[in-house]
Design an enzyme around this catalytic site. Structure first.
Site, PDB file in Angstrom:
ATOM      1  N   ASP A  58      48.492  62.443  32.021  1.00 56.25           N
ATOM      2  CA  ASP A  58      49.869  62.659  31.600  1.00 56.25           C
ATOM      3  C   ASP A  58      50.715  62.825  32.872  1.00 56.25           C
ATOM      4  O   ASP A  58      51.140  61.830  33.467  1.00 56.25           O
ATOM      5  CB  ASP A  58      49.857  63.910  30.707  1.00 56.25           C
ATOM      6  CG  ASP A  58      51.127  64.097  29.919  1.00 56.25           C
ATOM      7  OD1 ASP A  58      52.033  63.270  30.058  1.00 56.25           O
ATOM      8  OD2 ASP A  58      51.225  65.083  29.175  1.00 56.25           O
TER       9      ASP A  58
ATOM     10  N   ASP B 151      40.210  62.099  29.274  1.00 56.83           N
ATOM     11  CA  ASP B 151      40.686  61.472  28.043  1.00 56.83           C
ATOM     12  C   ASP B 151      42.084  60.909  28.270  1.00 56.83           C
ATOM     13  O   ASP B 151      42.374  59.772  27.904  1.00 56.83           O
ATOM     14  CB  ASP B 151      40.664  62.456  26.869  1.00 56.83           C
ATOM     15  CG  ASP B 151      41.344  63.771  27.188  1.00 56.83           C
ATOM     16  OD1 ASP B 151      41.428  64.128  28.375  1.00 56.83           O
ATOM     17  OD2 ASP B 151      41.799  64.459  26.254  1.00 56.83           O
TER      18      ASP B 151
ATOM     19  N   LYS C 262      38.408  69.935  27.544  1.00 57.22           N
ATOM     20  CA  LYS C 262      37.451  69.564  26.520  1.00 57.22           C
ATOM     21  C   LYS C 262      37.669  68.113  26.080  1.00 57.22           C
ATOM     22  O   LYS C 262      36.789  67.475  25.512  1.00 57.22           O
ATOM     23  CB  LYS C 262      37.652  70.446  25.276  1.00 57.22           C
ATOM     24  CG  LYS C 262      37.487  71.914  25.491  1.00 57.22           C
ATOM     25  CD  LYS C 262      37.853  72.659  24.187  1.00 57.22           C
ATOM     26  CE  LYS C 262      37.917  74.129  24.420  1.00 57.22           C
ATOM     27  NZ  LYS C 262      38.501  74.848  23.253  1.00 57.22           N
TER      28      LYS C 262
ATOM     29  N   ASP D 128      43.774  67.005  21.305  1.00 51.30           N
ATOM     30  CA  ASP D 128      44.090  68.021  20.294  1.00 51.30           C
ATOM     31  C   ASP D 128      45.572  68.327  20.202  1.00 51.30           C
ATOM     32  O   ASP D 128      46.361  68.004  21.095  1.00 51.30           O
ATOM     33  CB  ASP D 128      43.370  69.330  20.621  1.00 51.30           C
ATOM     34  CG  ASP D 128      44.010  70.073  21.801  1.00 51.30           C
ATOM     35  OD1 ASP D 128      44.277  69.424  22.843  1.00 51.30           O
ATOM     36  OD2 ASP D 128      44.288  71.280  21.681  1.00 51.30           O
TER      37      ASP D 128
ATOM     38  N   ARG E 208      40.660  66.940  17.322  1.00 48.52           N
ATOM     39  CA  ARG E 208      39.819  66.276  18.333  1.00 48.52           C
ATOM     40  C   ARG E 208      38.782  65.374  17.670  1.00 48.52           C
ATOM     41  O   ARG E 208      38.308  64.420  18.285  1.00 48.52           O
ATOM     42  CB  ARG E 208      39.075  67.322  19.185  1.00 48.52           C
ATOM     43  CG  ARG E 208      39.970  68.183  20.057  1.00 48.52           C
ATOM     44  CD  ARG E 208      39.102  68.960  21.041  1.00 48.52           C
ATOM     45  NE  ARG E 208      39.776  70.124  21.612  1.00 48.52           N
ATOM     46  CZ  ARG E 208      40.520  70.101  22.705  1.00 48.52           C
ATOM     47  NH1 ARG E 208      40.727  68.973  23.334  1.00 48.52           N
ATOM     48  NH2 ARG E 208      41.071  71.213  23.164  1.00 48.52           N
TER      49      ARG E 208
ATOM     50  N   LYS F  76      49.304  57.753  30.083  1.00 49.52           N
ATOM     51  CA  LYS F  76      50.687  57.897  29.605  1.00 49.52           C
ATOM     52  C   LYS F  76      51.593  57.923  30.836  1.00 49.52           C
ATOM     53  O   LYS F  76      51.980  58.979  31.326  1.00 49.52           O
ATOM     54  CB  LYS F  76      50.797  59.220  28.837  1.00 49.52           C
ATOM     55  CG  LYS F  76      51.982  59.293  27.901  1.00 49.52           C
ATOM     56  CD  LYS F  76      52.146  60.711  27.360  1.00 49.52           C
ATOM     57  CE  LYS F  76      51.600  60.892  25.970  1.00 49.52           C
ATOM     58  NZ  LYS F  76      51.923  62.229  25.426  1.00 49.52           N
TER      59      LYS F  76
HETATM   60  C1  PRP Z   1      44.586  67.425  28.987  1.00 50.04           C
HETATM   61  C2  PRP Z   1      43.736  66.239  29.409  1.00 50.04           C
HETATM   62  C3  PRP Z   1      43.811  66.289  30.899  1.00 50.04           C
HETATM   63  C4  PRP Z   1      45.176  66.866  31.164  1.00 50.04           C
HETATM   64  C5  PRP Z   1      46.121  65.764  31.499  1.00 50.04           C
HETATM   65  O1  PRP Z   1      43.795  68.562  29.011  1.00 50.04           O
HETATM   66  O2  PRP Z   1      42.418  66.351  28.948  1.00 50.04           O
HETATM   67  O3  PRP Z   1      42.812  67.097  31.469  1.00 50.04           O
HETATM   68  O4  PRP Z   1      45.623  67.500  29.951  1.00 50.04           O
HETATM   69  O5  PRP Z   1      47.395  66.272  31.738  1.00 50.04           O
HETATM   70  P1  PRP Z   1      48.102  66.166  33.159  1.00 50.04           P
HETATM   71  O6  PRP Z   1      47.939  64.749  33.615  1.00 50.04           O
HETATM   72  O7  PRP Z   1      49.538  66.484  32.823  1.00 50.04           O
HETATM   73  O8  PRP Z   1      47.491  67.147  34.085  1.00 50.04           O
HETATM   74  P2  PRP Z   1      44.261  69.966  28.388  1.00 50.04           P
HETATM   75  O9  PRP Z   1      44.732  70.855  29.505  1.00 50.04           O
HETATM   76  O10 PRP Z   1      45.198  69.732  27.245  1.00 50.04           O
HETATM   77  O11 PRP Z   1      42.894  70.574  27.879  1.00 50.04           O
HETATM   78  P3  PRP Z   1      41.847  69.998  26.807  1.00 50.04           P
HETATM   79  O12 PRP Z   1      41.210  68.777  27.426  1.00 50.04           O
HETATM   80  O13 PRP Z   1      40.882  71.112  26.614  1.00 50.04           O
HETATM   81  O14 PRP Z   1      42.616  69.651  25.543  1.00 50.04           O
END
Ligand code: PRP
Length: 179
Positions: free
Chosen positions: A102, A99, A42, A158, A164, A130
């Site tokens: 990581d 967004d 999201k 979030d 958010r 990051k």
């Molecule tokens: C977050 C973000 C990415 C992912 C990045 O999504 O939006 O999709 O984590 O992390 P990574 O590089 O370690 O894979 P999340 O799974 O938290 O879902 P959300 O967007 O619904 O908050």
């Protein structure tokens, strides 16, 4: 400022200005060619809404909701798709919006899947990078800001589904998540 935010990393004005610059760079890159924008739910929704209003090529918009689960030190990276894209991917230029990157697992897996479906090209744009926690090398074409390895919220990001809606990117107070 929200009471659970320790400090602001980027203000609403800074984020807006950076998105405007990114849109210009992306417009230049595509030079009028049509794109299918794929926003990863999201978190990237806020970024997507701000960005697409400034794109000047023919744009169609779609969403994917996926989580990748690596297993400990073995970064197997398995993608669980909760909501798939609905538009045709084959032969299209895809602009994939995130967004935050990581570990890189999610983007890596989504890219692999879209390539497998015959996308003509895949360009990635991420608002926040990051790099400290990276496990998988990812293709990062357009990056908003590099950020330190801290727990950030706002602008789509979030903690426990909250924050958010904050218009800035802030560092969450430790006391909120270390209970
Ligand atoms: C977050 C973000 C990415 C992912 C990045 O999504 O939006 O999709 O984590 O992390 P990574 O590089 O370690 O894979 P999340 O799974 O938290 O879902 P959300 O967007 O619904 O908050």
């Amino acid at each position: 400022m929200n009471e659970n935010v320790e400090r602001i990393l980027f203000t609403e004005e800074q984020l807006k200005a950076r998105v405007r610059e990114m849109a210009k760079e992306i417009n230049k890159h595509f030079n009028g060619e049509p794109v299918v924008v794929v926003s990863v739910l999201k978190g990237s929704v806020v970024f997507a809404v701000d960005l697409i209003k400034q794109l000047d090529m023919p744009v169609s918009l779609d969403f994917i909701c996926a989580s990748s689960y690596g297993s400990g030190t073995i970064s197997s990276g398995k993608l669980v798709i909760k909501k798939d894209v609905e538009l045709e991917v084959e032969g299209q230029n895809i602009l994939l919006l995130e967004d935050i990157i990581d570990t890189g697992e999610t983007l890596h897996e989504i890219m692999k899947m879209l390539k497998g479906r015959g996308a003509k090209s895949i360009v990635t744009a991420m608002m926040f990078d990051k790099p400290a926690r990276r496990k998988k090398a990812v293709q990062a074409d357009f990056i908003g800001f590099h950020i330190p390895d801290e727990f950030v919220v706002g602008y789509g990001l979030d903690y426990d589904e909250q924050y958010r809606n904050l218009p800035y990117l802030g560092v969450l107070k430790r006391s909120v998540y270390e209970k």
